[in-house]
Write an enzyme that holds these catalytic residues in place. Structure first.
Site, PDB file in Angstrom:
ATOM      1  N   HIS A 166      -7.599   9.717  -1.423  1.00  0.00           N
ATOM      2  CA  HIS A 166      -6.885   9.739  -0.145  1.00  0.00           C
ATOM      3  C   HIS A 166      -7.694  10.402   0.982  1.00  0.00           C
ATOM      4  O   HIS A 166      -7.682   9.934   2.119  1.00  0.00           O
ATOM      5  CB  HIS A 166      -5.539  10.445  -0.320  1.00  0.00           C
ATOM      6  CG  HIS A 166      -4.475   9.929   0.583  1.00  0.00           C
ATOM      7  ND1 HIS A 166      -3.153   9.815   0.202  1.00  0.00           N
ATOM      8  CD2 HIS A 166      -4.519   9.484   1.861  1.00  0.00           C
ATOM      9  CE1 HIS A 166      -2.441   9.321   1.216  1.00  0.00           C
ATOM     10  NE2 HIS A 166      -3.248   9.118   2.232  1.00  0.00           N
TER      11      HIS A 166
ATOM     12  N   TYR B 266       3.025   9.809  -0.572  1.00  0.00           N
ATOM     13  CA  TYR B 266       4.173   9.207   0.119  1.00  0.00           C
ATOM     14  C   TYR B 266       5.476   9.463  -0.641  1.00  0.00           C
ATOM     15  O   TYR B 266       6.558   9.302  -0.077  1.00  0.00           O
ATOM     16  CB  TYR B 266       3.998   7.692   0.280  1.00  0.00           C
ATOM     17  CG  TYR B 266       2.782   7.254   1.063  1.00  0.00           C
ATOM     18  CD1 TYR B 266       1.980   8.168   1.746  1.00  0.00           C
ATOM     19  CD2 TYR B 266       2.422   5.911   1.107  1.00  0.00           C
ATOM     20  CE1 TYR B 266       0.863   7.747   2.445  1.00  0.00           C
ATOM     21  CE2 TYR B 266       1.311   5.481   1.810  1.00  0.00           C
ATOM     22  CZ  TYR B 266       0.524   6.404   2.475  1.00  0.00           C
ATOM     23  OH  TYR B 266      -0.579   5.979   3.159  1.00  0.00           O
TER      24      TYR B 266
ATOM     25  N   ASP C  65       0.835  -1.201   0.000  1.00  0.00           N
ATOM     26  CA  ASP C  65       0.000   0.000   0.000  1.00  0.00           C
ATOM     27  C   ASP C  65       0.872   1.254   0.000  1.00  0.00           C
ATOM     28  O   ASP C  65       1.576   1.524   0.963  1.00  0.00           O
ATOM     29  CB  ASP C  65      -0.901  -0.003   1.240  1.00  0.00           C
ATOM     30  CG  ASP C  65      -1.803   1.225   1.298  1.00  0.00           C
ATOM     31  OD1 ASP C  65      -2.962   1.129   0.888  1.00  0.00           O
ATOM     32  OD2 ASP C  65      -1.335   2.295   1.751  1.00  0.00           O
TER      33      ASP C  65
ATOM     34  N   LYS D 117      -2.855   5.952  -4.196  1.00  0.00           N
ATOM     35  CA  LYS D 117      -3.947   6.881  -3.871  1.00  0.00           C
ATOM     36  C   LYS D 117      -3.734   8.227  -4.551  1.00  0.00           C
ATOM     37  O   LYS D 117      -2.588   8.634  -4.770  1.00  0.00           O
ATOM     38  CB  LYS D 117      -4.018   7.104  -2.352  1.00  0.00           C
ATOM     39  CG  LYS D 117      -3.966   5.823  -1.533  1.00  0.00           C
ATOM     40  CD  LYS D 117      -3.924   6.093  -0.038  1.00  0.00           C
ATOM     41  CE  LYS D 117      -3.647   4.824   0.741  1.00  0.00           C
ATOM     42  NZ  LYS D 117      -2.213   4.497   0.803  1.00  0.00           N
TER      43      LYS D 117
END
Length: 275
Positions: A110, A52, A47, A77
């Protein structure tokens, strides 16, 4: 159960119950090494997210591993400032280029950015219909967000990834998702270690010869919630996956439920970037 065991989403796609979260892992050797070690231990669910900033490392680790792509379940996401119809389609292409994948297993919104998430969802429906994504869903959606989305959407979200741990046992949301065949998934399932000293967790850890972290993750599974603990450490990854040789009793699950106090590690969805 084992790491190969999977939940079945509303469209029949299999989503492994336990995955690796890579939030705050550096996009370089750290995330590459973490994903490779997880895959070597039997993890098949990774994930990540645009936010990120480590999709390239995740993709590199997947390519350099000897695990066939079809055995993996990869999630990313769309971030808040990428939302909107056209913006989401562009964000998806950026993520896929970074990951270096031909298709995605799960694409998530998100956060519920108030003025945009419906247009974002239309773009995700398009990607799903075109077969570029095997499943679509959301993160951090409360019941009222889900109701708003489903009112106009053609396709129901298949997953809702939310903060979920014993101190934030979102029972009503969980029941709503179950009723509508939306698979719940837990981020921050260990609440960053904040409750490891809770008496009930320590008692059960001693009883089952496990750690408080393993008890918390097993609690997720007892609630039929997919869990994605984050760790870059191979030993810790192995520990987080060692959940399948014991079962909590119903009364023990209920006692863990009582740790609920509504305390969040992250933001409340109604208060975070909701414009």
């Amino acid at each position: 159960m084992s790491l190969a065991e999977a939940a079945t989403l509303s469209n029949g796609i299999k989503m492994p119950w336990v995955g690796l979260g890579v939030y705050k892992m550096d996009d370089g050797e750290q995330v590459v090494k973490a994903v490779k070690s997880a895959l070597s231990l039997g993890y098949r669910h990774i994930d990540t997210a645009s936010f990120y900033d480590n999709e390239e490392g995740v993709g590199r680790a997947i390519r350099e591993s000897d695990v066939p792509r079809e055995e993996l379940f990869v999630t990313t996401k769309v971030w808040n400032d990428e939302q909107g119809y056209d913006e989401t389609l562009r964000a998806f292409e950026r993520s896929m280029n970074k990951l270096g994948l031909d298709y995605l297993d799960l694409y998530l919104i998100h956060w519920p950015v108030g003025s945009k998430f419906k247009e974002t969802w239309k773009a995700m429906e398009k990607l799903y219909k075109e077969g570029k994504v095997k499943a679509i869903g959301v993160c951090n959606f409360m019941q009222h967000h889900l109701e708003e989305l489903m009112k106009d959407g053609e396709i129901k979200p298949m997953v809702n990834q939310v903060e979920f741990h014993p101190a934030l046992y979102q029972k009503e949301l969980s029941e709503f998702c179950h009723q509508h065949e939306i698979q719940m998934e837990a981020w921050a399932p260990l609440a960053r270690g904040k409750y490891f000293d809770a008496a009930i967790l320590k008692q059960l850890a001693e009883k089952y010869n496990k750690t408080p972290a393993q008890i918390m993750l097993k609690w997720d599974l007892h609630h039929n919630v997919v869990t994605i603990p984050k760790s870059a450490n191979k030993d810790r990854q192995a520990q987080n996956a060692d959940l399948f040789d014991f079962d909590l009793k119903d009364d023990e699950v209920l006692r863990i439920n009582e740790l609920h106090n509504g305390e969040r590690i992250g933001f409340h969805p109604d208060e975070f970037n909701n414009q």
